[in-house]
Structure formats: C-alpha cells, structure tokens
Write a protein that holds these residues in place. Sequence first.
Motif, mmCIF file in Angstrom:
data_model
loop_
_atom_site.group_PDB
_atom_site.id
_atom_site.type_symbol
_atom_site.label_atom_id
_atom_site.label_comp_id
_atom_site.label_asym_id
_atom_site.label_seq_id
_atom_site.Cartn_x
_atom_site.Cartn_y
_atom_site.Cartn_z
ATOM 1 N N GLY A 169 6.304 66.111 -13.869
ATOM 2 C CA GLY A 169 7.093 64.843 -14.134
ATOM 3 C C GLY A 169 8.703 65.087 -14.395
ATOM 4 O O GLY A 169 9.190 66.219 -14.616
ATOM 5 N N MET A 170 9.287 63.772 -14.396
ATOM 6 C CA MET A 170 10.698 63.990 -14.331
ATOM 7 C C MET A 170 11.474 62.829 -14.901
ATOM 8 O O MET A 170 10.933 61.555 -14.865
ATOM 9 C CB MET A 170 11.038 64.093 -12.755
ATOM 10 C CG MET A 170 12.748 64.321 -12.710
ATOM 11 S SD MET A 170 13.203 65.079 -11.182
ATOM 12 C CE MET A 170 12.670 63.727 -9.935
ATOM 13 N N VAL A 171 12.418 63.057 -15.579
ATOM 14 C CA VAL A 171 12.974 61.874 -16.273
ATOM 15 C C VAL A 171 14.457 61.696 -15.838
ATOM 16 O O VAL A 171 15.178 62.857 -15.811
ATOM 17 C CB VAL A 171 13.260 62.111 -18.032
ATOM 18 C CG1 VAL A 171 14.098 60.964 -18.469
ATOM 19 C CG2 VAL A 171 11.941 62.333 -18.448
ATOM 20 N N VAL A 181 14.885 57.257 -18.156
ATOM 21 C CA VAL A 181 13.984 56.400 -17.095
ATOM 22 C C VAL A 181 12.957 57.633 -16.998
ATOM 23 O O VAL A 181 13.009 58.442 -16.176
ATOM 24 C CB VAL A 181 14.750 56.032 -16.048
ATOM 25 C CG1 VAL A 181 13.755 55.272 -15.162
ATOM 26 C CG2 VAL A 181 15.752 55.123 -16.388
ATOM 27 N N PRO A 182 11.788 57.842 -17.594
ATOM 28 C CA PRO A 182 10.706 58.599 -17.350
ATOM 29 C C PRO A 182 9.899 58.140 -16.083
ATOM 30 O O PRO A 182 9.527 57.064 -16.222
ATOM 31 C CB PRO A 182 9.801 58.634 -18.446
ATOM 32 C CG PRO A 182 10.898 58.122 -19.762
ATOM 33 C CD PRO A 182 11.841 57.031 -18.928
ATOM 34 N N LEU A 183 9.724 58.755 -15.053
ATOM 35 C CA LEU A 183 9.347 58.554 -13.940
ATOM 36 C C LEU A 183 7.828 58.580 -13.749
ATOM 37 O O LEU A 183 7.278 59.289 -13.370
ATOM 38 C CB LEU A 183 9.732 59.084 -12.486
ATOM 39 C CG LEU A 183 11.205 59.011 -12.325
ATOM 40 C CD1 LEU A 183 11.826 59.827 -11.104
ATOM 41 C CD2 LEU A 183 11.597 57.429 -12.241
ATOM 42 N N THR A 184 7.208 57.664 -14.531
ATOM 43 C CA THR A 184 5.501 57.660 -14.977
ATOM 44 C C THR A 184 4.906 57.580 -13.717
ATOM 45 O O THR A 184 3.911 58.223 -13.147
ATOM 46 C CB THR A 184 5.058 56.399 -15.938
ATOM 47 O OG1 THR A 184 5.823 55.359 -15.475
ATOM 48 C CG2 THR A 184 5.662 56.927 -17.368
ATOM 49 N N GLY A 185 5.246 56.668 -12.903
ATOM 50 C CA GLY A 185 4.624 56.391 -11.385
ATOM 51 C C GLY A 185 4.568 57.718 -10.717
ATOM 52 O O GLY A 185 3.947 57.751 -9.496
ATOM 53 N N THR A 210 8.687 60.116 -25.135
ATOM 54 C CA THR A 210 9.794 60.699 -24.422
ATOM 55 C C THR A 210 11.336 60.333 -24.643
ATOM 56 O O THR A 210 12.065 61.358 -24.925
ATOM 57 C CB THR A 210 9.514 60.848 -23.082
ATOM 58 O OG1 THR A 210 8.338 61.353 -22.834
ATOM 59 C CG2 THR A 210 10.474 61.658 -22.054
ATOM 60 N N LYS A 211 11.377 59.229 -24.627
ATOM 61 C CA LYS A 211 12.886 58.667 -24.855
ATOM 62 C C LYS A 211 13.395 58.882 -26.325
ATOM 63 O O LYS A 211 14.602 59.124 -26.449
ATOM 64 C CB LYS A 211 12.871 56.980 -24.254
ATOM 65 C CG LYS A 211 12.678 56.629 -23.019
ATOM 66 C CD LYS A 211 12.132 55.367 -22.654
ATOM 67 C CE LYS A 211 13.618 54.476 -23.016
ATOM 68 N NZ LYS A 211 12.895 52.923 -22.356
ATOM 69 N N LEU A 284 12.693 54.967 -5.581
ATOM 70 C CA LEU A 284 12.339 54.217 -6.876
ATOM 71 C C LEU A 284 11.619 53.026 -6.711
ATOM 72 O O LEU A 284 12.066 52.078 -5.778
ATOM 73 C CB LEU A 284 13.537 54.080 -7.777
ATOM 74 C CG LEU A 284 14.132 55.275 -7.947
ATOM 75 C CD1 LEU A 284 15.298 55.055 -8.773
ATOM 76 C CD2 LEU A 284 13.332 56.386 -9.023
ATOM 77 N N SER A 285 10.697 52.664 -7.740
ATOM 78 C CA SER A 285 10.207 51.499 -7.579
ATOM 79 C C SER A 285 10.928 50.566 -7.945
ATOM 80 O O SER A 285 12.301 50.753 -8.814
ATOM 81 C CB SER A 285 8.895 51.434 -8.655
ATOM 82 O OG SER A 285 9.466 51.624 -10.014
ATOM 83 N N ALA A 286 10.746 49.391 -7.844
ATOM 84 C CA ALA A 286 11.691 48.026 -8.192
ATOM 85 C C ALA A 286 12.071 48.113 -9.772
ATOM 86 O O ALA A 286 13.296 47.936 -10.154
ATOM 87 C CB ALA A 286 11.455 46.780 -7.672
ATOM 88 N N ALA A 287 10.990 48.415 -10.391
ATOM 89 C CA ALA A 287 11.286 48.597 -11.992
ATOM 90 C C ALA A 287 11.999 49.743 -12.584
ATOM 91 O O ALA A 287 12.775 49.490 -13.261
ATOM 92 C CB ALA A 287 9.866 48.631 -12.626
ATOM 93 N N ASP A 288 11.802 51.126 -11.638
ATOM 94 C CA ASP A 288 12.660 52.061 -12.212
ATOM 95 C C ASP A 288 14.100 51.743 -11.601
ATOM 96 O O ASP A 288 15.087 52.309 -12.238
ATOM 97 C CB ASP A 288 12.152 53.196 -11.411
ATOM 98 C CG ASP A 288 10.641 53.670 -12.342
ATOM 99 O OD1 ASP A 288 10.601 53.170 -13.186
ATOM 100 O OD2 ASP A 288 9.969 54.666 -11.570
#
Length: 308
Positions: A169-171, A181-185, A210-211, A284-288
């Motif tokens: 995973g990556m932030v 922005v933890p990239l949960t997706g 995480t944040k 990136l998703s629109a939300a990210d």
Amino acid sequence: MKVTVVGAGAVGASCAEYIAIKNFASEVVLLDIKEGFAEGKAMDLMQTASLNGFDTKITGITNDYSATAGSDVAVITSGIPRKPGMTREELIGINAGIVKTVATSLIKHSPNVILIVVSNPMDTMTYLVHKTTGLAKNKIIGMGGALDSARFKYRLAEALEAPISDVDGMVIGGHSDTGMVPLTGHATRNSIKVSEFLSEERLSQVAEDTKVGGATLTKLLGTSAWYAPGAAVSSMVQAIACDQKKMFPCSTYLEGEYDLNDICIGVPVILGKDGIEKIVNIPLSAADKAKMQESAEGVKKTNNLLEF
Ligand SMILES: NC(=O)C1=CN([C@@H]2O[C@H](COP(=O)(O)OP(=O)(O)OC[C@H]3O[C@@H](n4cnc5c(N)ncnc54)[C@H](O)[C@@H]3O)[C@@H](O)[C@H]2O)C=CC1
Ligand SMILES: O=C([O-])CC(=O)C(=O)O
C-alpha cells in the motif's frame, strides 16, 4: 558512498544506525550543533559495529561542515520535534531558519550532494530548500511518504490479521495529520485488493489511523517517533546508494504533475543514483484526486508562512 546526517538526535541517530547495519555506505558523518553530542552518538554506534556486523565508519562532528565535504547524500533531521497536542506545522518558526542554514552549508561543501529533508513541517521545508539553494530538483527529496506507507501497511496488516509481508500500500499527499492520502483503493494483500477482505468502514478506519500515525506516537512517547522514520530514510538512502530504481512516495517539486504546480508534496517517484529519476503518474480515483487537491491547499497555506 559518503552520507552525512545533520542532527544527531532521535531520528538522525536512528537513521545513521540503520544505514550502518544495512552495510552499504563506507562512511556516515553525524553532525550536530550541540557540543560533543554527535561525537558521542558516533562513538556509541561504532561500539555496536562488531556486535551488529557492519564496517561502515561513523564519525561525529560539532557543527564543522568541512567534515561533510564530498558527501554523496545528506539527510537533514536538525530542528525541533513536536510535543503532544502540537501539529507539525507549528514547528515552522524555528525549523525554517535551521533547515535553510544547514542546507546551504551542506551544499557549500558538497556541491553534488543529494539532500533528503526530514525536519518538519517536511513538505514546506523541502519547498524552502528548493526555493533557496538552487540545487537541481531531482536532488531535493522530502521524506514522509515512505514512513506513512510503512504505517499504512502496519495498520492494514492489523485489520487483515495478516503478516505485513502479505500487504502492499502507499500513502501520497502532504505529510500532515489531515493531508495524507492513503490509497486504500490500490492497497492489496497478495495482489488481491484489500477491499475484498475489509468493509468500507474498517478500511476508512485504517486510513484515519494511518493519517494520525505520527500524532498517536507523539502522544505515547512525549516526543515524535524515530525508529520507523530512521528506517524509512535509510531505505531511501540505500535506494540512491545502490541505484535500486525503487519506488517510494516522496515530497518533490511538482510542475504540473498531478495537476499541481509550485509545491513540494508526496507523490510516487523512482529513486536511483541521481536521486529522483522519475515522477510516476498513477491513475487516481476522483475522490483521491480531490483529497490530493485539498492536501496541496494545506501545504500551500504553510508555504505562505515562509520568509525567503
Ligand atoms: N519527515 C518525517 O517523516 C519525520 C520528521 N521528523 C522531524 O525530524 C526532526 C528531528 O526530530 P528528532 O530527531 O526527534 O529531534 P531531536 O530533538 O531528537 O534531534 C534534533 C537534533 O537537531 C539538532 N540541531 C538543532 N539545530 C541544529 C543545527 N542548526 N545544526 C545541527 N543540528 C541542529 C539538535 O541539537 C538535536 O540533537 C523534527 O523536526 C521532527 O519533527 C521526525 C520524524 C519523522
Ligand atoms: O509526528 C511527527 O511530528 C513526526 C513525524 O513527522 C512522524 O513521525 O510522522
């Protein structure tokens, strides 16, 4: 490979220790402004060499930059850490002056150095180094995302009840309590998206934990963390020293990437012998994307407090 670490405090010493234990650098110079402190830390660390099996030579010096001459990589950890209840941004008043002076002194003695900025508020300190030193942008690297991603993986493994080695995973984004922005997706367990195993609610709890990873530790320790920060920096130094072309999220100066301009903020990059060899654009998703824009606004607000 000669590495200088400025600031022989908690993070600087941990970083020097991990670099030595990984045994890829010939020399580490620890420099601190406090009389005798870096010399003491260096001697103590050198007395672990036969026990921990490394040949890296660690020396300590009080504020004499001639000892740092010819460094290939230098890490800036000098400055004050936060106390419980503080934000990283509150450190700007004291740390900006320290980081600017230290970066200038390092470059004077090692004009080809690659700088890794750790002192907080890190994205703004990285931007300050970019704006005031004239060093090429690939040689100015802020450390935040490597640490935040390690904490993300720790929290993911905890939620999945899985070993950390199963998890990726990556932030990205700013290294702040609200800006990460933890990239949960994108996070996976053995290449399967973690959303297959965790509810949306559990996953957003992982992101929130995480944040505030740094703040949680600061509350427990009374000062901020050092083991994982030191390990994160040492991995980045190793990627450069060994030309690994490894991907880390790092704070770097953006000129249009991720629709951002004139800012240093965490995005995935490739680290190799030239420092930041490439900025990697990931979908990136629109939300990210929206979170990234909001994070950048926060970093810019702090940048505006800088006096050049
Ligand atoms: N970017 C990140 O992910 C992280 C950043 N940090 C930041 O790293 C910094 C250092 O944290 P710690 O090591 O815990 O603090 P610390 O107080 O243990 O060590 C800082 C050291 O810097 C030295 N120093 C101060 N001014 C100096 C100068 N002008 N030249 C040389 N040395 C100087 C001090 O004497 C002290 O030994 C803090 O700003 C902290 O917020 C800490 C952890 C993670
Ligand atoms: O929390 C802090 O102030 C230090 C830091 O940046 C971290 O540990 O992530």
